[in-house]
Design a protein around this motif. Sequence first.
Motif, mmCIF file in Angstrom:
data_model
loop_
_atom_site.group_PDB
_atom_site.id
_atom_site.type_symbol
_atom_site.label_atom_id
_atom_site.label_comp_id
_atom_site.label_asym_id
_atom_site.label_seq_id
_atom_site.Cartn_x
_atom_site.Cartn_y
_atom_site.Cartn_z
ATOM 1 N N GLN A 17 24.025 24.047 46.401
ATOM 2 C CA GLN A 17 23.286 23.925 45.740
ATOM 3 C C GLN A 17 23.053 21.940 45.432
ATOM 4 O O GLN A 17 23.798 21.503 46.340
ATOM 5 C CB GLN A 17 24.112 24.004 44.234
ATOM 6 N N PHE A 18 21.964 22.054 44.329
ATOM 7 C CA PHE A 18 21.923 20.051 44.167
ATOM 8 C C PHE A 18 23.622 19.284 44.533
ATOM 9 O O PHE A 18 24.164 19.656 43.806
ATOM 10 C CB PHE A 18 21.419 19.932 42.921
ATOM 11 N N GLY A 19 23.217 18.269 45.869
ATOM 12 C CA GLY A 19 24.287 17.382 45.757
ATOM 13 C C GLY A 19 25.331 17.890 46.345
ATOM 14 O O GLY A 19 26.525 16.815 46.836
ATOM 15 N N THR A 45 22.069 18.387 50.186
ATOM 16 C CA THR A 45 21.088 19.259 49.663
ATOM 17 C C THR A 45 20.948 18.495 48.335
ATOM 18 O O THR A 45 20.805 18.475 47.435
ATOM 19 C CB THR A 45 22.443 20.502 49.005
ATOM 20 N N ASP A 46 19.700 18.603 47.953
ATOM 21 C CA ASP A 46 18.475 18.153 47.649
ATOM 22 C C ASP A 46 18.542 18.874 46.034
ATOM 23 O O ASP A 46 18.689 20.525 46.527
ATOM 24 C CB ASP A 46 17.666 17.744 48.039
ATOM 25 N N ARG A 47 17.855 18.367 44.964
ATOM 26 C CA ARG A 47 17.240 19.519 44.060
ATOM 27 C C ARG A 47 16.713 20.637 44.542
ATOM 28 O O ARG A 47 16.463 21.358 43.220
ATOM 29 C CB ARG A 47 16.347 18.840 42.302
ATOM 30 N N TYR A 48 15.715 20.396 45.332
ATOM 31 C CA TYR A 48 14.727 22.096 45.776
ATOM 32 C C TYR A 48 15.567 22.192 46.650
ATOM 33 O O TYR A 48 14.822 23.559 47.181
ATOM 34 C CB TYR A 48 13.224 20.777 46.002
ATOM 35 N N ALA A 49 16.837 22.510 47.024
ATOM 36 C CA ALA A 49 17.686 23.778 48.111
ATOM 37 C C ALA A 49 17.517 22.984 49.596
ATOM 38 O O ALA A 49 17.288 23.769 50.240
ATOM 39 C CB ALA A 49 17.693 24.521 47.686
ATOM 40 N N PHE A 67 18.501 11.466 45.373
ATOM 41 C CA PHE A 67 19.362 11.252 44.723
ATOM 42 C C PHE A 67 18.402 10.813 43.051
ATOM 43 O O PHE A 67 18.903 9.962 42.042
ATOM 44 C CB PHE A 67 20.671 11.134 43.905
#
Length: 68
Positions: A17-19, A45-49, A67
């Motif tokens: 997951q994100f982060g 992992t970024d917010r878009y997976a 981030f």
Amino acid sequence: AQGEFHDVPVFDGLRLQFGNRIPGPAILEQVNTTTFVAPEFNVVTDRYANFTLYLKGREDDVNGRVFS
């Protein structure tokens, strides 16, 4: 480079997951691909997976891009 086998952690890439941060060496498994994270790298992992691999010690450069 060492010509030896080593046990490394294996992660389900779809569950990251994100982060999430994974230190290398590691393996990220997904349905359509497998990513090897070499010992010199980490992954986040970024917010878009998406996975961003970066050289250890370069966290500040990556944090600003992933981030922000």
